[in-house]
Design a protein around this motif. Sequence first.
Motif, short mmCIF file in Angstrom:
data_model
loop_
_atom_site.label_atom_id
_atom_site.label_comp_id
_atom_site.label_asym_id
_atom_site.label_seq_id
_atom_site.Cartn_x
_atom_site.Cartn_y
_atom_site.Cartn_z
N UNK A 99 55.03 -53.62 55.40
CA UNK A 99 55.55 -53.62 56.77
C UNK A 99 56.40 -52.37 57.02
N UNK A 100 57.11 -51.93 55.98
CA UNK A 100 57.96 -50.75 56.17
C UNK A 100 57.22 -49.45 55.91
N UNK A 116 61.29 -59.85 47.06
CA UNK A 116 60.70 -59.22 48.25
C UNK A 116 61.75 -58.40 49.00
N UNK A 117 62.98 -58.96 49.07
CA UNK A 117 64.04 -58.25 49.76
C UNK A 117 64.50 -57.02 48.97
N UNK A 158 54.58 -57.40 50.59
CA UNK A 158 54.53 -57.57 52.05
C UNK A 158 55.59 -56.73 52.78
N UNK A 159 56.84 -56.84 52.32
CA UNK A 159 57.91 -56.08 52.96
C UNK A 159 57.65 -54.58 52.88
N UNK A 209 65.84 -65.43 53.40
CA UNK A 209 66.03 -66.57 54.30
C UNK A 209 66.24 -67.86 53.51
N UNK A 212 60.15 -68.78 53.15
CA UNK A 212 59.27 -68.11 54.10
C UNK A 212 58.35 -67.07 53.45
N UNK A 213 57.60 -67.55 52.46
CA UNK A 213 56.59 -66.70 51.82
C UNK A 213 55.24 -66.96 52.48
N UNK A 218 57.82 -67.42 59.27
CA UNK A 218 57.07 -66.30 58.68
C UNK A 218 57.11 -65.10 59.61
N UNK A 273 61.89 -59.08 60.14
CA UNK A 273 63.06 -58.56 59.43
C UNK A 273 62.69 -57.36 58.57
N UNK A 274 61.41 -57.25 58.22
CA UNK A 274 60.97 -56.08 57.46
C UNK A 274 60.43 -54.99 58.38
N UNK A 316 67.79 -56.00 54.29
CA UNK A 316 66.71 -56.94 54.01
C UNK A 316 67.32 -58.33 53.96
N UNK A 317 66.54 -59.31 54.40
CA UNK A 317 67.04 -60.67 54.53
C UNK A 317 66.37 -61.60 53.52
#
Lengths: 259, 264
Positions: free
Chosen positions: B105-106, B149-150, B101-102, B84, B88-89, A155, A161-162, B81-82
């Motif tokens: 974060x950005x 998400x990506x 979420x992404x 995985x 991985x949530x 996590x 990554x973001x 963006x990845x």
Amino acid sequence: MIAEFFYRRQALVLGTLSMIGIVVFWQIAVDTGFINPFFISTPSQVAAEFKVQFEDGSVATNVAATLYCFVWSLGLAALVGTILGMLAGWFADVESALEPFIWFKYSAPTVAFYPLFVAGLGYGTPTIIAIAFLFALTPIYANTLSGIKNTDRDLARAARSFGARPLDIFLRVALPGSVPVMMAGLRLGVGRALTGVVVAELFGANAGLGYAITYYGQLMQTTKMMVSIVIVIALGVLLTQILSFLETRTDSWRVDSGR
Amino acid sequence: MAQIEIRDLGIDYRKPKSNEVFSAVDSVDLSVEKGEFVTIVGSSGCGKSTLLMAVAGLVDLTRGSIEIDGKRVDGPGPDRAVVFQEASLLPWRSVRGNVKFGLEMQRWSGGDLNERAMQMIRLVGLGRFSDYHPHQLSGGMRQRVNIARALAVDPEVLLMDEPFGALDAQTREIMGTELLRIWERAKKTALFVTHDIDEAIFLADKIVVMGRNPGHIKEVIKVDLPRPRNESILDSDAFHELRKRLRAHLAEDMSSMQLVQEVA
Ligand SMILES: Nc1ncnc2c1ncn2[C@@H]1O[C@H](COP(=O)(O)OP(=O)(O)OP(=O)(O)O)[C@@H](O)[C@H]1O
Ligand SMILES: [Mg+2]
């Protein structure tokens, strides 16, 4: 209807039944002369005495005194334990620096510090709070530490990554992920804070349930003493149940919670 | 110039409990055009994930360089963006919360987060499940969330590390077709790691075949199958031809792996 209730609240029903069983056994054991009532009194006598103490206000006085110390010690332990646990879980250096104290606390019984606190804080409330604080601190600290430290690496990597910064990862990944473990630590802390208060009151206090227990204990008035013991047990069960309830609220997202 | 330029890339890992280094990837040169779908295949442990994570900026380069649109990669960035392998949530967030979420974060500034997230959730076909939590979803649904998400952060490059690795063959095929549908609409450059030969061919404009010890590129195979594609191409002659070629490559790698084991 009854069957369904029994099924859904199985733990509660079984727990209540076993409690009732013990009380009944207690009464019968004394009534049949199996045990001398001088040592443990009887449920009916305790109930009658409870009514007396409740009406003359001494139940309220003692419960209030004990709860006052409990709230302070738990509050301080939650604050200090959570902050130190977060720091130690996030920064390995802080953990290493705090490690000796934790080992010290595990190996030396907390009550052994009692004379030291009396010397510093005197008999009474401050010392009781300090002892109970130490009782409650360890599980709160240890659980917070392990929750933060064991943050899911996948996590954290996904967050990075973001473009997440370390503070983002702490606040959005590590902290929310640790809430269930932290709540479990708090639940343990609640039980230990209450124990700490009562134990410290046994040694020296002017009021409180622990004080009442020693006071009547020394006078050999078993029934009066049992009233306070029963109240302590009831308080412990009640407080722990409240925390368990809050715990299930916060970890409903856990796959294995099944509730 | 190509959108992704990887030049003479080398990545060493330190071996556990020693100062020795282990070369996971070495001398990799690769260029990927804008909008291209590139799949990466190779036997387990040949450095596919390492290569992908390097492009993502999640591992440090030991040698060489990676450029995206002429800009050197030295960490994660909003241009990539990845997706995985493990979804991985965040288990405590709903589908919508995870897709947001992404964006959070950005520090996404392109309008309402909720709206953007819902748009992406509908794109991957999970509109009715936006309030579900990850543990209430199937593996395939979780990977859709992972993809949403990506996509939500609107990257130039989509990096996917065996996103369907944990799914059964049939779900995998459906997800592959879905992914192509989404990709054809979004027109992202895609790097996609897989173990599955059919998947590698079905999705790709070009296939990168990797070998091991240390991880290197053995061959880059162009795939000229027409688009849009559907399952029917799995039976075409061109597809069979490619499949045979890839099989031969991987069989070669397997036998060299056995050799290593016998020597050791
Ligand atoms: N963090 C790490 N530290 C040390 N060695 C690593 C690390 N990550 C990967 N490796 C090693 O690098 C090599 C390549 O690993 P990588 O995960 O890139 O392989 P892969 O091709 O993705 O394999 P798979 O198909 O099984 O996912 C392996 O031998 C692995 O042991
Ligand atoms: Mg891998």
